[in-house]
Design a protein around this motif. Structure first.
Motif, mmCIF file in Angstrom:
data_model
loop_
_atom_site.group_PDB
_atom_site.id
_atom_site.type_symbol
_atom_site.label_atom_id
_atom_site.label_comp_id
_atom_site.label_asym_id
_atom_site.label_seq_id
_atom_site.Cartn_x
_atom_site.Cartn_y
_atom_site.Cartn_z
ATOM 1 N N GLU A 16 0.818 -1.210 0.000
ATOM 2 C CA GLU A 16 0.000 0.000 0.000
ATOM 3 C C GLU A 16 0.855 1.264 0.000
ATOM 4 O O GLU A 16 0.426 2.321 -0.470
ATOM 5 N N GLN A 17 2.082 1.157 0.506
ATOM 6 C CA GLN A 17 2.945 2.325 0.595
ATOM 7 C C GLN A 17 3.727 2.579 -0.703
ATOM 8 O O GLN A 17 4.410 3.584 -0.827
ATOM 9 N N ILE A 18 3.629 1.654 -1.664
ATOM 10 C CA ILE A 18 4.396 1.768 -2.902
ATOM 11 C C ILE A 18 3.642 2.645 -3.889
ATOM 12 O O ILE A 18 2.482 2.392 -4.211
ATOM 13 N N ASP A 19 4.304 3.671 -4.365
ATOM 14 C CA ASP A 19 3.750 4.526 -5.416
ATOM 15 C C ASP A 19 4.398 4.083 -6.727
ATOM 16 O O ASP A 19 5.495 4.525 -7.078
ATOM 17 N N ALA A 20 3.717 3.203 -7.436
ATOM 18 C CA ALA A 20 4.286 2.617 -8.654
ATOM 19 C C ALA A 20 4.593 3.674 -9.708
ATOM 20 O O ALA A 20 5.633 3.626 -10.363
ATOM 21 N N ASP A 21 3.705 4.645 -9.868
ATOM 22 C CA ASP A 21 3.911 5.672 -10.889
ATOM 23 C C ASP A 21 5.142 6.516 -10.576
ATOM 24 O O ASP A 21 5.957 6.816 -11.463
ATOM 25 N N ALA A 22 5.290 6.886 -9.306
ATOM 26 C CA ALA A 22 6.432 7.714 -8.918
ATOM 27 C C ALA A 22 7.746 6.954 -9.081
ATOM 28 O O ALA A 22 8.744 7.503 -9.573
ATOM 29 N N MET A 23 7.748 5.682 -8.711
ATOM 30 C CA MET A 23 8.968 4.876 -8.856
ATOM 31 C C MET A 23 9.343 4.696 -10.322
ATOM 32 O O MET A 23 10.512 4.714 -10.678
ATOM 33 N N ALA A 24 8.333 4.518 -11.153
ATOM 34 C CA ALA A 24 8.593 4.360 -12.593
ATOM 35 C C ALA A 24 9.155 5.639 -13.187
ATOM 36 O O ALA A 24 10.088 5.626 -13.974
ATOM 37 N N ASP A 25 8.606 6.794 -12.749
ATOM 38 C CA ASP A 25 9.103 8.081 -13.257
ATOM 39 C C ASP A 25 10.528 8.326 -12.819
ATOM 40 O O ASP A 25 11.359 8.809 -13.594
ATOM 41 N N ASP A 26 10.839 7.981 -11.567
ATOM 42 C CA ASP A 26 12.195 8.176 -11.047
ATOM 43 C C ASP A 26 13.186 7.315 -11.832
ATOM 44 O O ASP A 26 14.300 7.742 -12.144
ATOM 45 N N SER A 27 12.761 6.088 -12.153
ATOM 46 C CA SER A 27 13.648 5.190 -12.903
ATOM 47 C C SER A 27 13.895 5.703 -14.315
ATOM 48 O O SER A 27 15.013 5.648 -14.826
#
Length: 238
Positions: free
Chosen positions: A223-234
């Motif tokens: 629940e704490q994972i922001d998939a969109d933000a992690m993908a953008d950072d990558s």
């Protein structure tokens, strides 16, 4: 689903290709069938070129074209090859550029080699059996000398939904035996998908969804994972 059928078959490009054409070779564009019939077809590929001394003194010397055809057939007996792969094999044996072009042009004409069919079969096998994503498959085809346009056309057979489903299936399989904290498991599984060519967005979402369905502790972490933000950072880091 096509992916599951391919996975159950247990046959990929690591396996020795069948000696005769069957349903698989037909679906893969007939490559397996062409390879098995290469001996018959090569008789029509023409003769000529320089001669080479035969190892058996009782036999007449072979022409350079005949030697080139024999090299190609030995290569094709192992697995289907692209035109570029055969050209490299012939160059290593010091076959002249003129004879290489002559032999491979003829093989193209009669269908013994077909880079488009090779690419379609490669994509299907390596995705459904090995779980590779389009990015990894494109790199493999490029390494084998497949033209970029031909490779792109073959890769169009994989859509985003199919890639995402394959990524999730890979994660579910690994998750059954995974140990460690949710954070450790998350990082290992995302790394596994990245090595198979999946984008950060696809990898993070697949692992997040799988963890959410695992147990209460993993679900709380997910629940704490922001998939969109992690993908953008990558994406920006690359």
């Amino acid at each position: 689903m096509a992916g599951r059928r391919g996975a159950r078959s247990g046959r990929g490009w690591d396996a020795i290709p069948p000696r005769s054409g069957g349903p698989d070779s037909t679906e893969r564009g007939g490559i397996g069938e062409k390879s098995s019939s290469a001996t018959d077809l090569t008789a029509r590929a023409g003769r000529g070129g320089r001669t080479r001394r035969s190892e058996n003194p009782d036999q007449p010397p072979k022409s350079e074209s005949e030697t080139a055809r024999e090299i190609c057939l030995r290569q094709l007996a192992v697995r289907p090859r692209t035109r570029a792969e055969l050209a490299k094999a012939l160059a290593r044996k010091e076959i002249s550029a003129e004879v290489i072009a002559e032999v491979l042009d003829r093989y193209d004409e009669v269908g013994i080699i077909d880079d488009a069919a090779f690419s379609r079969a490669w994509v299907a096998s390596r995705h459904y059996v090995r779980g590779l994503a389009r990015r990894a498959l494109a790199n493999e085809l490029r390494q084998r000398g497949v033209d970029a346009e031909v490779a792109t056309e073959a890769l169009e057979a994989l859509d985003e939904d199919e890639e995402a489903a394959t990524a999730r299936a890979l994660v579910d399989r690994k998750l059954r035996a995974a140990s460690g904290t949710p954070d450790q498991v998350f990082r290992r599984l995302v790394g596994m998908l990245a090595r198979k060519g999946y984008t950060a967005g696809v990898a993070v979402r697949a692992v997040k969804d799988a963890l959410a369905a695992r147990d209460a502790e993993a679900a709380e972490f997910a629940e704490q994972i922001d998939a969109d933000a992690m993908a953008d950072d990558s994406d920006t880091s690359h």
